[in-house]
Design an enzyme around this catalytic site. Structure first.
Site, PDB file in Angstrom:
ATOM      1  NE  ARG A 196     -35.188 -17.307 -34.235  1.00 35.53           N
ATOM      2  CZ  ARG A 196     -33.933 -17.661 -35.722  1.00 35.53           C
ATOM      3  NH1 ARG A 196     -34.936 -17.630 -36.712  1.00 35.53           N
ATOM      4  NH2 ARG A 196     -33.134 -17.425 -35.461  1.00 35.53           N
TER       5      ARG A 196
ATOM      6  CD  GLU B   9     -23.771 -17.927 -41.254  1.00 39.03           C
ATOM      7  OE1 GLU B   9     -25.106 -18.539 -41.224  1.00 39.03           O
ATOM      8  OE2 GLU B   9     -23.306 -17.651 -40.533  1.00 39.03           O
TER       9      GLU B   9
ATOM     10  NE  ARG C 283     -26.706 -14.983 -42.146  1.00 45.41           N
ATOM     11  CZ  ARG C 283     -27.300 -15.212 -40.656  1.00 45.41           C
ATOM     12  NH1 ARG C 283     -26.754 -14.444 -40.236  1.00 45.41           N
ATOM     13  NH2 ARG C 283     -27.990 -15.966 -40.543  1.00 45.41           N
TER      14      ARG C 283
ATOM     15  CG  HIS D 267     -29.539 -21.961 -40.719  1.00 43.22           C
ATOM     16  ND1 HIS D 267     -30.785 -22.219 -40.510  1.00 43.22           N
ATOM     17  CD2 HIS D 267     -28.959 -20.718 -40.632  1.00 43.22           C
ATOM     18  CE1 HIS D 267     -30.298 -21.490 -39.004  1.00 43.22           C
ATOM     19  NE2 HIS D 267     -29.762 -20.616 -38.906  1.00 43.22           N
TER      20      HIS D 267
ATOM     21  CG  ASN E 285     -22.704 -13.858 -40.931  1.00 40.41           C
ATOM     22  OD1 ASN E 285     -24.298 -13.854 -40.237  1.00 40.41           O
ATOM     23  ND2 ASN E 285     -22.553 -15.081 -40.607  1.00 40.41           N
TER      24      ASN E 285
END
Length: 392
Positions: free
Chosen positions: A240, A378, A92, A180, A9
């Site tokens: 961000r 994840e 990922r 996500h 990941n």
């Protein structure tokens, strides 16, 4: 030792990984760790499933080319799996665009197609592809499988998926994709495991970390999300900005002389909590600070999340369950409290003692909305997809 899958990941300066046993019906975490390229001395750290350190190796600064740490982890796994085999590496990949809506085995053509999507995720996509290329060079016979953050949202349809710009751009693929998804997929499955009644509830999952987004879901499906064409949209994040008036960007170009590269750098790396506070992108640092700018940043962040939860509730036609996940969502009681306070008008009633203790349910019994804390993984979602892909 049984056969296993390695899951990578990739983040902006490190790679989280997990090694999963495939001998059972469900992939089982054997060990996890971090390939950290941010330090002056890049390091590999491996821990067992309980968090106890199994192995650490540091490299000199001159070895920081992104490949040496992968060599270290692959070599360590070979020894750890003595008698077993590493069957595949799952990755990922942040952006799958229009064409990648399910896990795929990686080929040269796949890498080329995914690299073409880099302009839509310039901070993330190259980082996702770098270990893929390295492993292909190091172990050309090892199966690699890409799993996409956008795939969980691929069923989004107009008006949710549409921008109000000339339709020819939509036909070119300019639409809202969402991100996500690997985390939200894990949460959707976990809700069903916790209670058969939960998947039917009008649910907003809040993945709050350095990157942050919301997903409106029902019956295990995404019906709306806050990120759009790129991972810049939606919530205010660590560095961000989230949603912004496009006229601001035109003004910065036309009147302040900023180039496209300047603006991209500002939007991805200098905005959000860091930009507003001028101090840090880390919520923990800001919460501990007595600087008013830190308070301003936290206030704007929680306002942003609450505003977008309300928008997701509009899509769902109500709100019955709110899930906090991700690093901030799982660990910051202050952020959860401030967001829920702003959402009292939707029927949320928080159990402050439960919130302080980070219990699974942090709402009172008569709350109109269930408020849950569910740790995400994840890596587990990727491992499941890889196991399924290998069994085809």
């Amino acid at each position: 030792m049984s056969d296993a899958i390695l899951v990578l990941n990739s983040g902006s300066s490190s790679i989280k990984f997990g090694l999963f046993d495939l001998s059972r019906s469900e992939p089982d975490l054997l060990c996890k760790g971090l390939l950290d390229e941010h330090d002056a001395e890049p390091r590999l750290t491996v821990m067992d499933a309980s968090g106890h350190e199994l192995f650490e190796k540091r490299r000199g600064a001159t070895d920081n080319d992104g490949t040496t740490l992968l060599v270290d982890i692959l070599d360590w796994i070979d020894g750890y799996l003595a008698g077993g085999s590493l069957l595949a590496v799952g990755h990922r990949v942040v952006h799958g665009g229009r064409d990648f809506v399910a896990p795929v085995e990686i080929t040269d053509a796949t890498i080329e197609a995914l690299a073409a999507l880099a302009p839509l995720a310039p901070l993330h996509q190259p980082r996702c592809l770098s270990p893929i290329r390295s492993i292909k060079s190091l172990r050309p016979g090892l199966t690699q499988i890409a799993c996409f953050d956008t795939a969980f949202h691929h069923g989004l349809a107009p008006p949710v998926s549409r921008f109000a710009i000339p339709r020819r751009f939509e036909e070119m693929g300019v639409r809202r994709y969402g991100f996500h998804g690997l985390s939200f997929e894990f949460i959707a499955r976990r809700l069903a495991e916790i209670s058969p009644a939960l998947p039917a509830k009008r649910t907003v999952a809040a993945h709050l970390g350095n990157g942050a987004s919301l997903c409106a879901m029902r019956h295990g499906r995404s019906v709306n999300t806050t990120m759009g064409l790129t991972p810049l949209d939606g919530l205010m994040m660590g560095t961000r900005c989230g949603v912004i008036d496009p006229g601001v960007l035109l003004y910065l170009q036309q009147e302040q002389g900023m180039s496209v590269d300047d603006i991209q750098h500002m939007l991805y790396l200098e905005s959000g909590l860091l930009g507003v506070s001028g101090l840090s992108a880390d919520v923990r640092v800001l919460l501990a600070s007595d600087d008013q700018r830190a308070s301003d940043a936290i206030e704007l962040f929680t306002f942003s999340v609450a505003r977008e939860v309300a928008a997701m509730a509009n899509t769902l036609g109500g709100l019955e369950c709110l899930v906090f996940t991700g690093g901030i969502g799982e660990h910051s009681k202050e952020i959860r409290q401030q967001i829920c306070h702003r959402l009292q008008w939707l029927g949320i009633r928080m159990d402050h003692s439960a919130n302080d203790q980070a219990r699974r349910c942090v709402s009172v019994a008569n709350s109109g909305v269930d408020v849950l804390i569910i740790p995400t993984s994840e890596e587990t979602t990727i491992a499941r997809h890889c196991a399924s892909k290998l069994s085809e």
